[in-house]
Design a protein around this motif. Structure first.
Motif, PDB file in Angstrom:
ATOM      1  N   MET A 164       0.842  -1.194   0.000  1.00 35.28           N
ATOM      2  CA  MET A 164       0.000   0.000   0.000  1.00 35.28           C
ATOM      3  C   MET A 164       0.877   1.243   0.000  1.00 35.28           C
ATOM      4  O   MET A 164       1.886   1.304   0.711  1.00 35.28           O
ATOM      5  CB  MET A 164      -0.921  -0.003   1.234  1.00 35.28           C
ATOM      6  N   ASP A 165       0.501   2.246  -0.801  1.00 35.88           N
ATOM      7  CA  ASP A 165       1.222   3.505  -0.862  1.00 35.88           C
ATOM      8  C   ASP A 165       0.879   4.316   0.387  1.00 35.88           C
ATOM      9  O   ASP A 165      -0.228   4.853   0.524  1.00 35.88           O
ATOM     10  CB  ASP A 165       0.808   4.262  -2.124  1.00 35.88           C
ATOM     11  N   LEU A 166       1.847   4.411   1.333  1.00 36.95           N
ATOM     12  CA  LEU A 166       1.580   5.057   2.614  1.00 36.95           C
ATOM     13  C   LEU A 166       1.253   6.537   2.448  1.00 36.95           C
ATOM     14  O   LEU A 166       0.357   7.069   3.110  1.00 36.95           O
ATOM     15  CB  LEU A 166       2.778   4.876   3.543  1.00 36.95           C
ATOM     16  N   VAL A 167       1.986   7.213   1.555  1.00 31.57           N
ATOM     17  CA  VAL A 167       1.743   8.641   1.349  1.00 31.57           C
ATOM     18  C   VAL A 167       0.323   8.874   0.843  1.00 31.57           C
ATOM     19  O   VAL A 167      -0.403   9.757   1.326  1.00 31.57           O
ATOM     20  CB  VAL A 167       2.773   9.237   0.372  1.00 31.57           C
ATOM     21  N   ALA A 168      -0.092   8.066  -0.140  1.00 37.06           N
ATOM     22  CA  ALA A 168      -1.446   8.208  -0.682  1.00 37.06           C
ATOM     23  C   ALA A 168      -2.491   7.902   0.387  1.00 37.06           C
ATOM     24  O   ALA A 168      -3.543   8.556   0.455  1.00 37.06           O
ATOM     25  CB  ALA A 168      -1.630   7.286  -1.884  1.00 37.06           C
ATOM     26  N   PHE A 169      -2.209   6.894   1.234  1.00 40.93           N
ATOM     27  CA  PHE A 169      -3.130   6.546   2.323  1.00 40.93           C
ATOM     28  C   PHE A 169      -3.308   7.742   3.254  1.00 40.93           C
ATOM     29  O   PHE A 169      -4.437   8.105   3.615  1.00 40.93           O
ATOM     30  CB  PHE A 169      -2.587   5.344   3.097  1.00 40.93           C
ATOM     31  N   ILE A 170      -2.198   8.372   3.638  1.00 41.05           N
ATOM     32  CA  ILE A 170      -2.269   9.528   4.540  1.00 41.05           C
ATOM     33  C   ILE A 170      -3.022  10.675   3.880  1.00 41.05           C
ATOM     34  O   ILE A 170      -3.833  11.355   4.525  1.00 41.05           O
ATOM     35  CB  ILE A 170      -0.847   9.968   4.952  1.00 41.05           C
ATOM     36  N   VAL A 171      -2.767  10.884   2.595  1.00 40.26           N
ATOM     37  CA  VAL A 171      -3.480  11.948   1.867  1.00 40.26           C
ATOM     38  C   VAL A 171      -4.986  11.703   1.908  1.00 40.26           C
ATOM     39  O   VAL A 171      -5.782  12.623   2.131  1.00 40.26           O
ATOM     40  CB  VAL A 171      -2.988  12.047   0.410  1.00 40.26           C
ATOM     41  N   GLY A 172      -5.399  10.441   1.701  1.00 38.89           N
ATOM     42  CA  GLY A 172      -6.822  10.111   1.744  1.00 38.89           C
ATOM     43  C   GLY A 172      -7.432  10.410   3.099  1.00 38.89           C
ATOM     44  O   GLY A 172      -8.540  10.960   3.191  1.00 38.89           O
ATOM     45  N   VAL A 173      -6.711  10.056   4.174  1.00 43.84           N
ATOM     46  CA  VAL A 173      -7.207  10.322   5.530  1.00 43.84           C
ATOM     47  C   VAL A 173      -7.323  11.827   5.768  1.00 43.84           C
ATOM     48  O   VAL A 173      -8.328  12.315   6.308  1.00 43.84           O
ATOM     49  CB  VAL A 173      -6.282   9.669   6.580  1.00 43.84           C
ATOM     50  N   VAL A 174      -6.302  12.571   5.350  1.00 38.25           N
ATOM     51  CA  VAL A 174      -6.309  14.023   5.545  1.00 38.25           C
ATOM     52  C   VAL A 174      -7.461  14.672   4.780  1.00 38.25           C
ATOM     53  O   VAL A 174      -8.151  15.554   5.301  1.00 38.25           O
ATOM     54  CB  VAL A 174      -4.960  14.634   5.114  1.00 38.25           C
ATOM     55  N   VAL A 175      -7.687  14.206   3.553  1.00 41.53           N
ATOM     56  CA  VAL A 175      -8.794  14.751   2.754  1.00 41.53           C
ATOM     57  C   VAL A 175     -10.123  14.524   3.468  1.00 41.53           C
ATOM     58  O   VAL A 175     -10.980  15.420   3.518  1.00 41.53           O
ATOM     59  CB  VAL A 175      -8.821  14.119   1.346  1.00 41.53           C
ATOM     60  N   ALA A 188      -7.621   6.008  -1.540  1.00 36.00           N
ATOM     61  CA  ALA A 188      -6.585   6.873  -2.101  1.00 36.00           C
ATOM     62  C   ALA A 188      -5.337   6.092  -2.479  1.00 36.00           C
ATOM     63  O   ALA A 188      -4.594   6.498  -3.383  1.00 36.00           O
ATOM     64  CB  ALA A 188      -6.224   7.974  -1.102  1.00 36.00           C
ATOM     65  N   ALA A 189      -5.085   4.977  -1.804  1.00 35.46           N
ATOM     66  CA  ALA A 189      -3.857   4.209  -2.036  1.00 35.46           C
ATOM     67  C   ALA A 189      -4.009   3.133  -3.104  1.00 35.46           C
ATOM     68  O   ALA A 189      -3.040   2.431  -3.411  1.00 35.46           O
ATOM     69  CB  ALA A 189      -3.402   3.561  -0.725  1.00 35.46           C
ATOM     70  N   THR A 190      -5.179   2.993  -3.699  1.00 31.40           N
ATOM     71  CA  THR A 190      -5.361   1.983  -4.745  1.00 31.40           C
ATOM     72  C   THR A 190      -4.708   2.426  -6.053  1.00 31.40           C
ATOM     73  O   THR A 190      -4.332   3.587  -6.216  1.00 31.40           O
ATOM     74  CB  THR A 190      -6.852   1.716  -5.006  1.00 31.40           C
TER      75      THR A 190
END
Length: 438
Positions: free
Chosen positions: A1-12, A338-340
């Protein structure tokens, strides 16, 4: 899983939730000021204040925990007996009696009295007509409903729904001896290839019936195994009439009784183009209304659903994917999306839909007729209106305003119940989370 994208999704999602809360409180603030109520604070979030600025009589600010918000209106409830005694010189102490809950009522009255100003006594919430109090308290949930409608309109009519369209993406060259094999020399051509169907053709009609998408075309073809079927396609702007004879294959289908059975169906060897199809503008209101009904159904079963969720913490059973989630669970799903590896537009559509669902939940949940929720304040206002109406009907003097501070013990119980339920859902989302992708 792309951790940066995961965090971006949570922040959004967190930012979207903060916006939803801000809009909810604006829904209270605007009519309150319009009706002349003195508003001391407008705050988004709880906990320590990160930023605030006073404009006129109101302090606007943002707090550290974006899980709620509030506006502080003068005189949400009538003055306590003690305050009334001080005002009229009677010196009535207005004690609530002894005991924990009585003290709680007294504290609620004292906190309310602090918002009153005898020099500006007409600018208080409890003195407003019933309909104005209802408008103020209903404004918050309605803002969430409107925001959900805007988001769903963006998703359905702006981005569109991912659909297999009637445009042919590919045509099988042949009918292989076995489904898993590649075409070999001597294999017969597929019905679509034999009929002259080409990639890029747009299927207009099948067997004389107009079709709007690939699913409609496939249904008509499957219903005619081994039969000659006329097909009209649009090829580079020209209408082309063809005839295709579907091969007969055996597939499992679900019959009208919901049973899975083997059935002979027709296939011609084509695939459709996947694209986003924008929906009519009225699709969003319909989708929101359906979602409101679904959430209302969950709220009615809230204690049972929370119990079932708590039970999964003990049994380890898989949770209902359509069940309750906390903000932690919603954030985790936004991060997963976001991480897909899906196209960006797919991910944006899902996250916007998730935010719309959260706003619909805020709308429905806040209308529960229990304090401290907006629905509780609406119920108090309506009860006061009923009492006044009944007094007029009977020719009696108007009763005193409803003193909702007497409900402080019940409010305390509701708050504790909400905290417990929220805690159970958060723990479940951490220990036994619901995942969109298994």
């Amino acid at each position: 899983m792309d951790l940066v994208a995961f965090i971006v999704g949570v922040v959004v999602l967190v930012v979207g939730l903060a916006i939803s809360i801000a809009l909810h409180e604006i829904g209270h603030l605007v009519p309150a000021k319009r009706f002349g109520v003195r508003v001391g604070q407008y705050m988004v979030g709880f906990g320590p204040t990160l930023w605030s600025r006073r404009r006129g009589e109101t302090e606007y600010g943002v707090k550290a925990i974006p899980l709620g918000g509030y506006i502080s209106m003068a005189g949400m409830y009538p003055p306590s007996p003690a305050a009334r005694g001080a005002a009229d010189g009677s010196g009535a102490p207005g004690r609530a009696g002894g005991g924990f809950f009585a003290t709680m009522v007294q504290d609620a009255r004292a906190a309310n009295d602090e918002t009153l100003d005898s020099a500006d006594d007409n600018r208080v919430f409890y003195r407003l007509p019933v309909y104005k109090r209802v408008i103020i308290m209903l404004g918050g949930p309605l803002m969430n409903l409107v925001f959900a409608l805007v988001l769903m309109t963006l998703v359905l009519s702006g981005i569109g729904v991912q659909t297999v369209t009637s445009t042919v993406a590919s045509v099988s060259a042949c009918v292989p001896a076995q489904a898993a094999q590649e075409c070999q020399a001597g294999d017969p051509p597929s019905p679509a290839a034999a009929a002259g169907i080409q990639p890029g053709d747009v299927i207009v009609s099948v067997d004389g019936q107009d079709v709007a998408d690939f699913a409609e075309a496939a249904t008509l073809i499957q219903a005619a195994p081994g039969q000659s079927v006329p097909i009209v396609v649009d090829r580079d702007g020209q209408s082309v009439s063809l005839t295709v004879t579907p091969d007969t294959v055996t597939r499992q289908i679900v019959d009208e009784n919901g049973q899975t059975v083997d059935s002979e169906v027709g296939v011609i060897g084509v695939t459709g183009t996947v694209d986003y199809v924008r929906q009519p503008i009225w699709s969003a209101p319909v989708a929101v209304a359906e979602n409101v009904g679904a959430v209302a159904g969950l709220v009615v079963q809230l204690p049972v659903k929370v119990y079932e969720t708590a039970a999964t913490l003990v049994t380890g059973e898989q949770r209902d994917p359509n069940g309750l989630r906390s903000i932690v669970g919603a954030g985790a799903i936004a991060g997963e999306v976001a991480a897909t590896d899906a196209p960006v537009v797919n991910r944006v559509a899902v996250i916007l839909s998730l935010l719309a669902a959260l706003n619909i939940s805020l709308f429905v949940f806040n209308l529960i007729p229990l304090l401290p929720l907006d629905g509780g304040h609406i119920a108090v206002a309506l009860w006061g209106g009923i009492r006044s109406w009944w007094a007029r009907v009977r020719g009696k003097a108007q009763p005193a305003p409803v003193d909702a501070t007497k409900l402080a013990p019940l409010t305390f119980v509701v708050v504790i119940a909400l905290v417990v339920m929220g805690g159970i859902l958060i723990i479940a989302d951490l220990v036994n989370p619901i995942s969109l992708f298994g």
